[in-house]
Design an enzyme around this catalytic site. Structure first.
Site, PDB file in Angstrom:
ATOM      1  N   LYS A 110      -5.586  -6.881   1.633  1.00 44.21           N
ATOM      2  CA  LYS A 110      -4.925  -5.538   1.165  1.00 44.21           C
ATOM      3  C   LYS A 110      -6.272  -5.079   0.173  1.00 44.21           C
ATOM      4  O   LYS A 110      -6.591  -3.949   0.258  1.00 44.21           O
ATOM      5  CB  LYS A 110      -3.948  -5.882  -0.212  1.00 44.21           C
ATOM      6  CG  LYS A 110      -3.760  -4.548  -0.883  1.00 44.21           C
ATOM      7  CD  LYS A 110      -3.457  -3.405  -0.199  1.00 44.21           C
ATOM      8  CE  LYS A 110      -2.859  -2.213  -1.304  1.00 44.21           C
ATOM      9  NZ  LYS A 110      -3.495  -1.918  -2.051  1.00 44.21           N
TER      10      LYS A 110
ATOM     11  N   GLU B  69     -10.770   2.490   2.952  1.00 45.25           N
ATOM     12  CA  GLU B  69     -10.123   3.465   1.997  1.00 45.25           C
ATOM     13  C   GLU B  69     -11.655   4.315   1.124  1.00 45.25           C
ATOM     14  O   GLU B  69     -11.637   5.294   1.282  1.00 45.25           O
ATOM     15  CB  GLU B  69      -9.260   3.190   1.097  1.00 45.25           C
ATOM     16  CG  GLU B  69      -8.730   4.239   0.323  1.00 45.25           C
ATOM     17  CD  GLU B  69      -7.243   3.562  -0.434  1.00 45.25           C
ATOM     18  OE1 GLU B  69      -6.422   2.905  -0.096  1.00 45.25           O
ATOM     19  OE2 GLU B  69      -7.535   3.881  -1.744  1.00 45.25           O
TER      20      GLU B  69
ATOM     21  N   HIS C  48      -8.304  -3.287   2.899  1.00 44.56           N
ATOM     22  CA  HIS C  48      -7.686  -1.992   3.241  1.00 44.56           C
ATOM     23  C   HIS C  48      -8.253  -1.007   2.210  1.00 44.56           C
ATOM     24  O   HIS C  48      -8.748   0.272   2.580  1.00 44.56           O
ATOM     25  CB  HIS C  48      -6.263  -2.259   3.045  1.00 44.56           C
ATOM     26  CG  HIS C  48      -5.719  -0.760   2.862  1.00 44.56           C
ATOM     27  ND1 HIS C  48      -5.602  -0.366   1.675  1.00 44.56           N
ATOM     28  CD2 HIS C  48      -5.062  -0.001   3.951  1.00 44.56           C
ATOM     29  CE1 HIS C  48      -4.945   0.889   1.999  1.00 44.56           C
ATOM     30  NE2 HIS C  48      -4.440   1.118   3.117  1.00 44.56           N
ATOM     31  N   ASN C  49      -8.359  -1.355   0.844  1.00 44.30           N
ATOM     32  CA  ASN C  49      -8.852  -0.430  -0.124  1.00 44.30           C
ATOM     33  C   ASN C  49     -10.289  -0.232   0.162  1.00 44.30           C
ATOM     34  O   ASN C  49     -10.876   0.769   0.070  1.00 44.30           O
ATOM     35  CB  ASN C  49      -8.642  -0.810  -1.563  1.00 44.30           C
ATOM     36  CG  ASN C  49      -7.074  -0.776  -1.961  1.00 44.30           C
ATOM     37  OD1 ASN C  49      -6.289  -0.727  -0.615  1.00 44.30           O
ATOM     38  ND2 ASN C  49      -6.721  -0.993  -3.128  1.00 44.30           N
TER      39      ASN C  49
ATOM     40  N   SER D 154       0.885  -1.094  -0.143  1.00 39.54           N
ATOM     41  CA  SER D 154       0.008   0.042   0.043  1.00 39.54           C
ATOM     42  C   SER D 154       0.927   1.412   0.110  1.00 39.54           C
ATOM     43  O   SER D 154       2.048   1.182   0.113  1.00 39.54           O
ATOM     44  CB  SER D 154      -0.876   0.032   0.986  1.00 39.54           C
ATOM     45  OG  SER D 154      -1.716   1.058   1.200  1.00 39.54           O
TER      46      SER D 154
HETATM   47  P1  NDP Z   1       2.243   0.402 -14.064  1.00 39.37           P
HETATM   48  O1  NDP Z   1       1.233   0.239 -15.196  1.00 39.37           O
HETATM   49  O2  NDP Z   1       2.861   1.561 -14.001  1.00 39.37           O
HETATM   50  O3  NDP Z   1       3.380  -1.005 -14.520  1.00 39.37           O
HETATM   51  C1  NDP Z   1       3.128  -2.251 -14.545  1.00 39.37           C
HETATM   52  C2  NDP Z   1       4.372  -2.939 -14.864  1.00 39.37           C
HETATM   53  O4  NDP Z   1       3.832  -4.168 -15.206  1.00 39.37           O
HETATM   54  C3  NDP Z   1       5.388  -2.368 -16.220  1.00 39.37           C
HETATM   55  O5  NDP Z   1       6.672  -2.619 -15.981  1.00 39.37           O
HETATM   56  C4  NDP Z   1       4.695  -3.144 -17.252  1.00 39.37           C
HETATM   57  O6  NDP Z   1       5.736  -3.236 -18.132  1.00 39.37           O
HETATM   58  C5  NDP Z   1       4.726  -4.622 -16.664  1.00 39.37           C
HETATM   59  N1  NDP Z   1       3.798  -5.491 -17.363  1.00 39.37           N
HETATM   60  C6  NDP Z   1       2.238  -5.182 -17.780  1.00 39.37           C
HETATM   61  N2  NDP Z   1       1.845  -6.212 -18.377  1.00 39.37           N
HETATM   62  C7  NDP Z   1       3.034  -7.168 -18.634  1.00 39.37           C
HETATM   63  C8  NDP Z   1       3.278  -8.414 -19.292  1.00 39.37           C
HETATM   64  N3  NDP Z   1       2.166  -9.068 -19.714  1.00 39.37           N
HETATM   65  N4  NDP Z   1       4.296  -8.902 -19.254  1.00 39.37           N
HETATM   66  C9  NDP Z   1       5.409  -8.640 -18.369  1.00 39.37           C
HETATM   67  N5  NDP Z   1       5.318  -7.330 -17.814  1.00 39.37           N
HETATM   68  C10 NDP Z   1       3.926  -6.656 -17.894  1.00 39.37           C
HETATM   69  O7  NDP Z   1       1.681  -0.406 -12.937  1.00 39.37           O
HETATM   70  P2  NDP Z   1       1.907   0.009 -11.324  1.00 39.37           P
HETATM   71  O8  NDP Z   1       3.090   0.178 -10.824  1.00 39.37           O
HETATM   72  O9  NDP Z   1       1.077   1.136 -10.990  1.00 39.37           O
HETATM   73  O10 NDP Z   1       1.106  -1.173 -10.675  1.00 39.37           O
HETATM   74  C11 NDP Z   1       1.520  -2.306 -10.680  1.00 39.37           C
HETATM   75  C12 NDP Z   1       0.620  -3.419  -9.301  1.00 39.37           C
HETATM   76  O11 NDP Z   1       0.690  -2.607  -8.228  1.00 39.37           O
HETATM   77  C13 NDP Z   1      -0.773  -3.317  -9.899  1.00 39.37           C
HETATM   78  O12 NDP Z   1      -1.248  -4.506  -9.429  1.00 39.37           O
HETATM   79  C14 NDP Z   1      -1.322  -2.402  -8.951  1.00 39.37           C
HETATM   80  O13 NDP Z   1      -2.619  -2.499  -8.688  1.00 39.37           O
HETATM   81  C15 NDP Z   1      -0.521  -2.145  -7.780  1.00 39.37           C
HETATM   82  N6  NDP Z   1      -0.477  -1.304  -6.915  1.00 39.37           N
HETATM   83  C16 NDP Z   1      -0.269   0.177  -7.658  1.00 39.37           C
HETATM   84  C17 NDP Z   1      -0.253   1.303  -6.968  1.00 39.37           C
HETATM   85  C18 NDP Z   1      -0.417   2.640  -7.469  1.00 39.37           C
HETATM   86  O14 NDP Z   1      -0.423   3.697  -6.734  1.00 39.37           O
HETATM   87  N7  NDP Z   1       0.283   2.787  -8.609  1.00 39.37           N
HETATM   88  C19 NDP Z   1      -0.429   1.184  -5.462  1.00 39.37           C
HETATM   89  C20 NDP Z   1      -0.632  -0.277  -4.736  1.00 39.37           C
HETATM   90  C21 NDP Z   1      -0.750  -1.250  -5.677  1.00 39.37           C
HETATM   91  P3  NDP Z   1       5.935  -2.237 -19.408  1.00 39.37           P
HETATM   92  O15 NDP Z   1       6.505  -1.082 -19.029  1.00 39.37           O
HETATM   93  O16 NDP Z   1       6.526  -3.223 -20.420  1.00 39.37           O
HETATM   94  O17 NDP Z   1       4.528  -2.246 -19.952  1.00 39.37           O
END
Ligand code: NDP
Length: 627
Positions: free
Chosen positions: A346, A353, A349-350, A291
């Site tokens: 988690k 929220e 938690h949301n 989180s």
């Molecule tokens: P992003 O969209 O910023 O990043 C996603 C990542 O996953 C990228 O590196 C992307 O690669 C990779 N990816 C997506 N599809 C594939 C695939 N098929 N194969 C390999 N790699 C893949 O997402 P976030 O970092 O924001 O979120 C990641 C997780 O964390 C999610 O489940 C989200 O719900 C959770 N989360 C997010 C929060 C936030 O505030 N953003 C807070 C808490 C949890 P590429 O760059 O090549 O597209």
């Protein structure tokens, strides 16, 4: 595989660090003290230092054992090996040795030894150890001037053993990688290559942080092979298909005992399914809620890992090192429980929220459009409320209410159609499946749904015009209503946890869950802090039945009723506050209207009913149309 020998004077931390290293490397740990003859032990316990003749047999025993350890895949040994000639003796074993020389000042170690009990080494012997010590001119030299956990990261880094391989350098992945690197946790990173859109993501990330020297990969197989076994792989990719796809690609390259940590917001039923599939392949799995958003991931998130206990034992120190710290400096990370409990917690938690955000939004709307407060006045009022609430969400709302763009309030320029990624609905569906009342959180999801119907709302606003109202409600009354509604929202959330824990036999520790939500996450608040304390002794109790809240509930319930009543009368929706109030009135009703429901069910569907003048569990049917 090499034999890792942690050497240095007594009290420097060879055993603690050696055990920890052995755990990381999944090899046995041995203590050289266990290879002393009884004669030597007696001598030392009487306070006499050993001479080189005494040590001969001891070193010979260890040397012979080392040969068998190498044959069975390596080991970690804690052994003082103070003189070069002792080390040469062990080298005669012919096995590959990695020397890790641990050192600290005489003063620090003697202080530690004085505090240590139950060890046959007398602190007075330390002098002779320092006199004997001939620091090696080879191997890794590690100063033990920090916590065991941090020193361990230093060792892993020097050994160039990535403790974690992180996949997915998006918003969260990058921040987590930097968080780990800044804590000296050795990591390697991988991001997929997609021709034309996602090229060089891992390389660019590593190159833009040269200080950390993070090994980067864009070939999954090469990345996996670069990680020491057993591997710890942290996925930070989008929940859903991407997680399945990455796991599918990983499986052919993994070995038994490797670990996958899914740090995304995966649905808990997906986690259940993945855990089952990976278990069949003897691959460990931790469904881990993270989180706190991008900033939390960078500076310290609240972390909710669930799944294999032995997997947590292996990487718990890493997760705890990067987590936020509570008010007593304990990590906001704890082993949640088996199965999908981490992702369930988690999700919930949301859910909480959602309820909290909607409540703040409702009171903002009431204040602004029915009590006709200026945004600045509302900000001041919320700031004042927050002296008591200490809520992160309330504090950011104050800033939002003050944020100007070109001398105008940015808030007024934001379209009133709320987005959502699903965790609120998932929580509500889980509550429906478990048959748990979940009024506030489900209502918050519905409020977002209706907000998203902007066009429809515009049409209906034209047809059924609201009359303008000028309400007068005291700030004290408003605060009391808000405070009680917020407590009810939290109580609702914890009730779902209680039901899930019992349904899935997770044995959740509610106090610990509240504690890890006191920092590094969006629902951190004074109330959460209070819950973490209160739930220690009252784990099985409904939050609203806790004695500590009794007086507040008694005092504030009429305010909540008054505020909701006035607001509804003034044609102003207050959905979550109303839901909280209705839940409370229902919960505190000895009799409800459900007898009418039962009668109707029996009338049209012969569903039967229990009687107030009969026994519980005895069901009756009436032929209603003939009576
Ligand atoms: P992003 O969209 O910023 O990043 C996603 C990542 O996953 C990228 O590196 C992307 O690669 C990779 N990816 C997506 N599809 C594939 C695939 N098929 N194969 C390999 N790699 C893949 O997402 P976030 O970092 O924001 O979120 C990641 C997780 O964390 C999610 O489940 C989200 O719900 C959770 N989360 C997010 C929060 C936030 O505030 N953003 C807070 C808490 C949890 P590429 O760059 O090549 O597209």
């Amino acid at each position: 595989m090499s034999i890792y020998i942690l050497m240095g004077v007594s009290g420097v931390g060879k055993t603690t660090l050696g055990k920890s290293l052995a755990k990381h490397l999944q090899t046995p740990f041995y203590d050289a003290d266990d290879f002393h003859s009884e004669k030597n032990i007696q001598k030392m316990s009487k306070g006499f230092p050993l001479n080189d003749e005494d040590r001969e047999s001891w070193l010979e025993n260890i040397k012979n054992a080392m040969q068998s350890w190498e044959d069975s895949g390596g080991a970690v040994l804690a052994c003082s090996a103070l003189k070069e000639k002792y080390r040469q003796h062990l080298k005669q074993s012919g096995v590959s040795i990695t020397w890790i020389y641990l050192y600290e000042s005489f003063e620090t170690i003697s202080h530690r030894l004085e505090q240590r009990s139950g060890h046959y080494f007398k602190a007075a012997l330390l002098n002779s150890q320092f006199e004997t010590l001939e620091p090696p001119k080879y191997g890794l030299h590690i100063r033990v001037d920090d916590t065991a956990e941090k020193t361990m990261h230093k060792i892993m880094k020097k050994l160039e053993l990535p403790e974690i391989g992180l996949i997915g350098l998006g918003v969260m992945g990058k921040s987590l990688a930097l968080n780990m690197a800044s804590k000296q946790i050795p990591i390697a990173v991988y991001n997929r290559e997609v021709q034309g859109s996602e090229e060089g993501v891992a390389r660019d990330f590593a190159n833009s942080h040269p200080d950390h020297q993070i090994p980067w990969f864009d070939d999954l197989q090469v990345f996996v092979k670069s990680l020491p076994k057993p591997r710890n792989i942290f996925l930070m990719v989008n929940a859903g298909k991407a997680v399945d796809s990455v796991i599918q690609q990983l499986i052919p390259h993994l070995d038994k005992g490797d670990l996958i940590i899914d740090g995304g917001n995966s649905h808990y039923t997906d986690t259940q399914r993945r855990a089952k599939k990976l278990k069949e392949k003897e691959i460990l799995f931790l469904g881990t809620g993270v989180s706190g958003g991008e900033e939390g991931a960078l500076k310290g998130p609240s972390i909710m890992p669930g799944g294999d206990r032995k997997a947590y034992d292996r990487v718990g120190n890493v997760l705890e090192a990067i987590a936020a710290k509570d008010h007593q400096e304990n990590p906001c990370c704890t082993y949640i429980g088996p199965g999908a409990s981490g992702h369930f917690v988690k999700m919930l938690h949301n859910g909480i929220e959602y309820g909290e955000m909607q409540l703040i939004a409702e009171f903002y709307q009431l204040l602004r459009f029915r009590l006709h407060y200026q945004p600045e006045q509302i900000a001041d009022l919320f700031l004042d409320w927050n002296k008591d609430m200490k809520s992160y969400l309330l504090s950011i709302s104050v800033e939002i209410l003050r944020f100007q763009e070109k001398n105008e309030l940015l808030l007024d320029k934001i379209l009133d159609a709320a987005g959502q990624k699903g965790t609120g609905s998932w929580s509500s569906i889980a509550a429906l499946n478990l048959g748990v009342p979940f009024d506030t959180i489900t209502t918050a999801v519905m409020a977002r749904n209706i907000s998203a119907e902007k066009e429809l709302r515009l049409t209906f606003a034209e047809i059924f015009k609201h009359t303008e109202h000028f309400l007068e409600i005291s700030e004290e009354e408003l605060f009391k209503a808000y405070k009680l509604a917020s407590l009810i929202n939290h109580a609702t959330g914890f009730e779902l946890l209680r039901a899930a824990s019992s349904e899935y036999n997770w044995q959740l520790n509610f106090s610990e869950i509240a504690r890890i939500w006191t920092n590094g996450c969006i629902i951190k608040s004074g109330l959460m802090q209070q819950l973490s304390e209160l739930l220690k002794d009252s784990a099985g109790q409904h939050v609203l039945s806790l004695e500590a809240f009794r007086e507040m509930i008694e005092t504030n319930k009429s305010s909540l009723a008054f505020v909701v009543g006035k607001s509804v009368e003034a044609e102003n929706p207050l959905p979550v506050a109303s839901a909280a109030l209705n839940y409370f009135w229902n919960l505190t009703s000895a009799t409800t209207s459900a007898n009418m429901i039962q009668a109707q069910r029996d009338y049209f569907g012969a569903h039967t009913y229990e009687r107030t003048d009969g026994k519980r569990g005895e069901f009756h049917h009436t032929n209603w149309s003939k009576s």
